[in-house]
Structure formats: C-alpha cells, structure tokens
Motif scaffolding. Structure first.
Motif, mmCIF file in Angstrom:
data_model
loop_
_atom_site.group_PDB
_atom_site.id
_atom_site.type_symbol
_atom_site.label_atom_id
_atom_site.label_comp_id
_atom_site.label_asym_id
_atom_site.label_seq_id
_atom_site.Cartn_x
_atom_site.Cartn_y
_atom_site.Cartn_z
ATOM 1 N N THR A 32 0.897 -1.097 0.053
ATOM 2 C CA THR A 32 0.201 -0.052 -0.034
ATOM 3 C C THR A 32 0.900 1.171 0.043
ATOM 4 O O THR A 32 2.074 1.187 0.272
ATOM 5 N N LEU A 33 0.244 2.331 -0.413
ATOM 6 C CA LEU A 33 1.080 3.592 -0.295
ATOM 7 C C LEU A 33 1.719 3.979 1.053
ATOM 8 O O LEU A 33 2.815 4.256 1.279
ATOM 9 N N ASP A 34 0.909 3.563 2.178
ATOM 10 C CA ASP A 34 1.343 3.887 3.459
ATOM 11 C C ASP A 34 2.710 2.963 3.880
ATOM 12 O O ASP A 34 3.562 3.231 4.220
ATOM 13 N N GLN A 35 2.589 1.640 3.401
ATOM 14 C CA GLN A 35 3.758 0.843 3.455
ATOM 15 C C GLN A 35 5.106 1.335 2.605
ATOM 16 O O GLN A 35 5.966 1.151 3.206
ATOM 17 N N LEU A 37 5.732 4.194 1.666
ATOM 18 C CA LEU A 37 6.181 5.645 2.556
ATOM 19 C C LEU A 37 6.828 5.136 3.576
ATOM 20 O O LEU A 37 8.096 6.007 3.813
ATOM 21 N N GLN A 38 6.720 4.256 4.173
ATOM 22 C CA GLN A 38 7.319 3.766 5.447
ATOM 23 C C GLN A 38 8.781 3.143 5.195
ATOM 24 O O GLN A 38 9.607 3.485 5.671
ATOM 25 N N GLN A 42 9.816 8.223 2.932
ATOM 26 C CA GLN A 42 8.939 9.124 2.390
ATOM 27 C C GLN A 42 9.726 10.014 1.214
ATOM 28 O O GLN A 42 9.585 11.184 1.040
ATOM 29 N N VAL A 47 9.349 6.533 -4.102
ATOM 30 C CA VAL A 47 7.754 6.184 -3.869
ATOM 31 C C VAL A 47 7.352 6.216 -5.329
ATOM 32 O O VAL A 47 6.651 5.140 -5.609
ATOM 33 N N ASN A 51 6.124 2.761 -7.456
ATOM 34 C CA ASN A 51 4.737 2.655 -8.054
ATOM 35 C C ASN A 51 4.779 2.367 -9.701
ATOM 36 O O ASN A 51 4.044 1.550 -10.037
#
Length: 80
Positions: A32-35, A37-38, A42, A47, A51
């Motif tokens: 996921t995006l949150d993962q 970013l972590q 960031q 990122v 993607n």
C-alpha cells in the motif's frame, strides 16, 4: 537485437524492497502507499519508482521496465 540501458532507479527500488523483506511479485504488488512511504522514508522519487515498478509488474512488462523500454517502443518492435 537492440541493447537497452538498465534502469538504475528500478534496481535501487528493488534493492530497497528486498532489504525490507518484499522479495516476490505478490508481495510487491500488495504494498500500500502507507507501506511504501514507511519503507522509503518518504523519499518521493523512490515512492514514484516503486509505483512504476508495480505498474510494470501488473502489465507484465517487468523486463522492459528494467531495460528502460517504454510501451510504445515494445509494441513497435513486436510488429516489425
């Protein structure tokens, strides 16, 4: 046969993912995006690269992505 250049950003992104424990297509596609970013701290370039990597995996053009080939070039070569 045309030789392409290796996408160093993609290699770096794969290295980051492998170090974080994501070592297969299924794991990478499930991120996921949150993962992301972590994992990347960031950093937006990383990122974006992850993607793009996910898109290439979904579209089954992973090696073309690693060799800096775009979809248009690949399609043109297939029809030649």
């Amino acid at each position: 046969m045309k030789r392409g250049k290796i996408n160093q950003k993609a290699i770096r992104a794969l290295s980051i993912l492998f170090e974080a424990g994501y070592s297969n297509e299924k794991d990478i596609l499930a991120l996921t995006l949150d993962q992301i970013l972590q994992i990347t701290g960031q950093k937006m370039t990383e990122v974006c690269t992850i993607n793009e990597l996910q898109k290439a995996l979904r579209e089954r053009r992973f090696f073309a992505y690693l060799m800096l080939e775009n979809k248009t070039e690949t399609k043109k070569e297939d029809h030649s």
